[in-house]
Write a protein that holds these residues in place. Structure first.
Motif, mmCIF file in Angstrom:
data_model
loop_
_atom_site.group_PDB
_atom_site.id
_atom_site.type_symbol
_atom_site.label_atom_id
_atom_site.label_comp_id
_atom_site.label_asym_id
_atom_site.label_seq_id
_atom_site.Cartn_x
_atom_site.Cartn_y
_atom_site.Cartn_z
ATOM 1 N N PHE A 226 83.541 -51.388 -16.172
ATOM 2 C CA PHE A 226 82.412 -50.597 -16.650
ATOM 3 C C PHE A 226 82.815 -49.856 -17.918
ATOM 4 C CE2 PHE A 226 79.941 -46.512 -16.496
ATOM 5 C CZ PHE A 226 78.728 -47.067 -16.885
ATOM 6 N N LEU A 227 82.093 -50.125 -18.992
ATOM 7 C CA LEU A 227 82.316 -49.488 -20.293
ATOM 8 C C LEU A 227 81.090 -48.680 -20.671
ATOM 9 C CD1 LEU A 227 83.688 -52.661 -22.138
ATOM 10 C CD2 LEU A 227 85.056 -50.862 -21.080
ATOM 11 N N TYR A 228 81.310 -47.599 -21.408
ATOM 12 C CA TYR A 228 80.176 -46.741 -21.770
ATOM 13 C C TYR A 228 80.445 -46.054 -23.105
ATOM 14 C CZ TYR A 228 76.126 -43.741 -20.988
ATOM 15 O OH TYR A 228 74.898 -43.129 -21.089
ATOM 16 N N PRO A 229 79.408 -45.914 -23.966
ATOM 17 C CA PRO A 229 79.586 -45.234 -25.250
ATOM 18 C C PRO A 229 79.373 -43.719 -25.091
ATOM 19 C CG PRO A 229 77.388 -46.211 -25.151
ATOM 20 C CD PRO A 229 78.059 -46.532 -23.846
ATOM 21 N N PHE A 230 80.433 -42.961 -25.229
ATOM 22 C CA PHE A 230 80.369 -41.518 -25.037
ATOM 23 C C PHE A 230 80.269 -40.782 -26.370
ATOM 24 C CE2 PHE A 230 82.630 -42.968 -21.239
ATOM 25 C CZ PHE A 230 81.947 -42.288 -20.239
ATOM 26 N N ALA A 231 79.360 -39.810 -26.429
ATOM 27 C CA ALA A 231 79.384 -38.867 -27.536
ATOM 28 C C ALA A 231 80.513 -37.872 -27.280
ATOM 29 C CB ALA A 231 78.049 -38.136 -27.641
ATOM 30 N N LYS A 232 80.911 -37.140 -28.290
ATOM 31 C CA LYS A 232 81.996 -36.174 -28.159
ATOM 32 C C LYS A 232 81.667 -35.161 -27.064
ATOM 33 C CE LYS A 232 84.847 -32.968 -30.832
ATOM 34 N NZ LYS A 232 85.055 -32.336 -32.162
ATOM 35 N N GLY A 233 82.595 -34.998 -26.144
ATOM 36 C CA GLY A 233 82.424 -34.020 -25.081
ATOM 37 C C GLY A 233 81.767 -34.543 -23.826
ATOM 38 N N GLU A 234 81.191 -35.738 -23.874
ATOM 39 C CA GLU A 234 80.482 -36.254 -22.703
ATOM 40 C C GLU A 234 81.424 -36.749 -21.614
ATOM 41 O OE1 GLU A 234 76.108 -37.799 -24.175
ATOM 42 O OE2 GLU A 234 77.764 -39.243 -24.138
ATOM 43 N N LYS A 235 82.519 -37.377 -21.994
ATOM 44 C CA LYS A 235 83.395 -37.972 -20.992
ATOM 45 C C LYS A 235 83.990 -36.913 -20.072
ATOM 46 C CE LYS A 235 86.714 -41.707 -20.416
ATOM 47 N NZ LYS A 235 87.622 -42.665 -21.087
ATOM 48 N N GLU A 236 84.165 -35.702 -20.600
ATOM 49 C CA GLU A 236 84.707 -34.621 -19.780
ATOM 50 C C GLU A 236 83.736 -34.178 -18.690
ATOM 51 O OE1 GLU A 236 86.980 -34.861 -23.475
ATOM 52 O OE2 GLU A 236 84.840 -34.788 -23.052
ATOM 53 N N LYS A 237 82.465 -34.548 -18.839
ATOM 54 C CA LYS A 237 81.454 -34.194 -17.843
ATOM 55 C C LYS A 237 81.234 -35.301 -16.818
ATOM 56 C CE LYS A 237 78.802 -31.246 -21.000
ATOM 57 N NZ LYS A 237 77.435 -30.972 -21.539
ATOM 58 N N LEU A 238 82.002 -36.365 -16.948
ATOM 59 C CA LEU A 238 81.804 -37.530 -16.086
ATOM 60 C C LEU A 238 82.175 -37.215 -14.636
ATOM 61 C CD1 LEU A 238 81.096 -40.603 -16.295
ATOM 62 C CD2 LEU A 238 83.554 -41.018 -16.429
ATOM 63 N N ARG A 239 81.338 -37.643 -13.711
ATOM 64 C CA ARG A 239 81.645 -37.548 -12.291
ATOM 65 C C ARG A 239 81.132 -38.809 -11.609
ATOM 66 N NH1 ARG A 239 77.545 -35.973 -8.837
ATOM 67 N NH2 ARG A 239 75.561 -35.415 -9.823
ATOM 68 N N SER A 240 81.555 -39.003 -10.376
ATOM 69 C CA SER A 240 81.163 -40.224 -9.683
ATOM 70 C C SER A 240 80.893 -39.937 -8.216
ATOM 71 C CB SER A 240 82.254 -41.289 -9.812
ATOM 72 O OG SER A 240 83.469 -40.801 -9.277
ATOM 73 N N LYS A 241 80.212 -40.882 -7.587
ATOM 74 C CA LYS A 241 79.863 -40.734 -6.174
ATOM 75 C C LYS A 241 79.863 -42.100 -5.508
ATOM 76 C CE LYS A 241 76.444 -38.663 -3.079
ATOM 77 N NZ LYS A 241 75.183 -37.882 -3.002
ATOM 78 N N MET A 242 80.437 -42.155 -4.321
ATOM 79 C CA MET A 242 80.474 -43.388 -3.547
ATOM 80 C C MET A 242 79.203 -43.519 -2.704
ATOM 81 S SD MET A 242 82.554 -45.973 -2.706
ATOM 82 C CE MET A 242 84.241 -45.369 -2.829
ATOM 83 N N VAL A 243 78.634 -44.715 -2.689
ATOM 84 C CA VAL A 243 77.487 -45.012 -1.835
ATOM 85 C C VAL A 243 77.816 -46.278 -1.056
ATOM 86 C CG1 VAL A 243 75.023 -45.549 -1.726
ATOM 87 C CG2 VAL A 243 75.883 -43.980 -3.484
ATOM 88 N N LEU A 244 77.874 -46.179 0.269
ATOM 89 C CA LEU A 244 78.203 -47.331 1.094
ATOM 90 C C LEU A 244 76.951 -48.099 1.491
ATOM 91 C CD1 LEU A 244 80.963 -45.924 3.452
ATOM 92 C CD2 LEU A 244 81.210 -47.160 1.308
ATOM 93 N N ILE A 245 77.121 -49.386 1.806
ATOM 94 C CA ILE A 245 76.003 -50.219 2.228
ATOM 95 C C ILE A 245 76.096 -50.471 3.726
ATOM 96 C CG2 ILE A 245 75.770 -51.321 -0.033
ATOM 97 C CD1 ILE A 245 77.275 -53.715 1.046
ATOM 98 N N PRO A 246 74.988 -50.776 4.385
ATOM 99 C CA PRO A 246 74.989 -51.011 5.832
ATOM 100 C C PRO A 246 75.895 -52.183 6.208
ATOM 101 C CG PRO A 246 72.744 -50.733 5.014
ATOM 102 C CD PRO A 246 73.627 -50.839 3.814
#
Length: 401
Positions: free
Chosen positions: A300-320
Motif C-alpha cells: 500500500f502506497l500513498y501520497p502524503f502532504a507534509k505532516g500527514e504521515k505523522e497522523k497516520l493510524r490503522s485499525k484491524m477489521v476481522l471477517i467472519p
C-alpha cells in the motif's frame, strides 16, 4: 527492601510512560498546507494514479463538455470488451464521420489494436465509430457499455451519448470524474502503452505505404517523464487536455477543461503534485503486523502532504470465520486513516499456516489494535511495560494494562 526495589522500578515505569506521553519517542506532527496553485482552466483536477487520491481540484464536479477526452472511456471499454486481434470493418457511418480522422475508407479492415492507436494518437472519430460498432454491436450499444462503466467507477457527473466526443446534448463529464477514469485506465498495461506512444505505424491496405500516426499530445516531448494521455477540442468544449507523467515510482494525471494555456498549466500542476505529495510506502506485501501472527496481503502506497504521515493510524477489521474469503485464507483487513478519514486498506493473512488464538481475535474485534499497527515503538513499549508490571505485581495486574 523488596518494597523499596518495587517502588524504584515503578518510578522508572512512570518516567517511561511520561516520556511517551510527551512525545519523546515519536516525531511531533506538523501539518503544512501545500502552497496554492492556479490555472487558466474553467475546471481542473490532479490525481495520484496509484492511490486514486485527488491532490487538486477546482470546479472538479461541474459537468462540462469534454470533446475527445471521451475517447479515454472509448479506449478502456474497447480494451476490456473487445479482442485486440479482431479485424474491425469500417462502415459507411464510420467512414463518413466528421471531425478529426485517420481517413479510414468504406469496408477497410484494421485490427482493433491498431485502430486504438489511431483513436488515441490522432483522435480519429472514424476509428471511434468503427470501434464502437464492432465491440458494442452498434454505436448505441457501445454507448450503453460506456455509461455502465461510468456507473461502475462511480463517475456521478458523467454521461455519454457517443464514442468520439463531438458536441451532443446530454454528453458531459467533469474534471474529477475524468481524473478518476484516467487513473483507472492507466492501470491497464495495454491502455498505458498506447497513450505513451509518440509515433505508430500500421499496415495500410489502400496504399503502398503504411499509416504513420504522430501523437497530438505535445506533453510527451515538453515534459520529462510525460507518458499520456489525450487531447481534445470542439467549438463548444474549447481546449481540453488530460496528461500524465511518472517521476520515480509515482505517476500523476492532470485534467483541464476549457483551458487556453493548457500546456503550461499541466506542467505547473504536475511539478506541484510531485513536489508536495510524494508517494510513500505505508506497508508492503508480506509485512508482519506488529505483535500478531498476520501479514499484509498487498503493498500500500500513498501520497502524503507534509505532516500527514505523522497522523497516520490503522485499525484491524476481522471477517467472519464462515465467509468465503476466510475459507480462501483471508483473515480481515487493515484500514489506514489520517485523523478520521480512511485513506486505504489491505487484506491480511495468516503466514505459513499460523493460527489466531481466541484472545487475540476477541482483542482485535474490540478494536484494541487501533493506534498500534503503525507505531512499532509504542507496541514495543507496551510489551516492555507488561513484562515489568508482571515482574513487579504478578499476572493479574499486568494482564489489565
Amino acid at each position: 527492601m523488596r518494597l523499596v526495589r518495587k517502588s524504584i522500578c515503578l518510578m522508572g515505569v512512570l518516567a517511561l510512560m511520561w516520556c511517551a506521553s510527551i512525545g519523546l519517542f515519536s516525531p511531533i506532527a506538523v501539518h503544512a498546507e501545500p502552497e496554492p496553485v492556479t490555472t487558466h482552466a474553467k475546471a481542473a483536477a490532479l490525481i495520484d494514479v496509484e492511490s486514486g487520491r485527488l491532490l487538486y481540484s477546482t470546479e472538479g464536479d461541474k459537468p462540462m463538455k469534454i470533446a475527445s477526452l471521451t475517447k479515454i472511456m472509448t479506449a478502456i471499454v474497447a480494451i476490456e470488451h473487445g479482442k485486440l486481434s479482431d479485424k474491425v470493418k469500417t462502415s459507411k457511418r464510420a467512414a463518413g464521420k466528421e471531425g478529426s480522422s485517420i481517413y479510414l475508407k468504406l469496408n477497410e479492415e484494421m485490427s482493433l489494436h491498431n485502430m486504438l492507436y489511431g483513436l488515441m494518437l490522432r483522435s480519429g472519430n472514424d476509428a471511434a465509430t468503427a470501434i464502437a460498432e464492432h465491440v458494442g454491436g452498434s454505436e448505441e450499444g457501445f454507448v450503453h457499455l460506456m455509461n455502465e462503466k461510468a456507473r461502475m467507477l462511480g463517475l456521478a457527473n458523467s454521461q455519454f451519448q457517443n464514442p468520439h466526443g463531438l458536441d451532443a446534448k446530454g454528453h458531459y463529464s467533469s474534471a474529477n470524474d475524468l481524473a478518476k477514469l484516467t487513473a483507472y485506465a492507466l492501470r491497464n498495461p495495454i491502455f498505458k502503452e498506447i497513450v505513451k506512444t509518440k509515433v505508430k505505424t500500421a499496415p495500410n491496405p489502400n496504399e503502398e505505404w503504411d499509416y504513420k500516426w504522430k501523437n497530438k499530445n505535445k506533453m510527451l516531448t515538453m515534459f520529462e517523464g510525460a507518458d499520456g494521455v489525450k487531447t481534445g477540442f470542439t467549438k463548444q468544449a474549447f481546449r481540453c487536455l488530460v496528461s500524465s507523467a511518472t517521476r520515480g515510482n509515482q505517476q500523476l494525471a492532470v485534467v483541464t477543461l476549457n483551458d487556453g494555456d493548457d500546456w503550461v498549466d499541466h506542467q505547473k500542476l504536475l511539478n506541484w503534485g510531485f513536489n508536495h505529495y510524494p508517494l510513500e510506502e505505508v506497508a508492503h506485501k508480506g509485512q508482519p503486523v506488529n505483535g500478531y501472527q498476520l501479514a499484509i496481503g498487498r503493498t500500500f502506497l500513498y501520497p502524503f502532504a507534509k505532516g500527514e504521515k505523522e497522523k497516520l493510524r490503522s485499525k484491524m477489521v476481522l471477517i467472519p470465520t464462515g465467509s468465503t474469503a476466510y475459507a480462501l485464507g483471508e483473515r480481515g483487513k487493515v484500514n489506514w486513516y489520517i485523523d478520521d478519514t480512511e485513506i486505504g486498506s489491505a487484506p491480511v493473512f495468516e503466514p505459513k499456516g499460523a493460527r489466531i488464538s481466541l484472545p487475540e481475535r476477541e482483542a482485535w474485534s474490540s478494536g484494541t489494535t487501533d493506534r498500534f499497527l503503525n507505531k512499532p515503538w509504542l507496541l514495543s513499549f507496551k510489551s516492555a511495560m507488561r513484562a515489568v508490571l508482571h515482574t513487579l505485581f504478578g499476572g493479574e495486574e499486568a494482564a489489565g494494562w
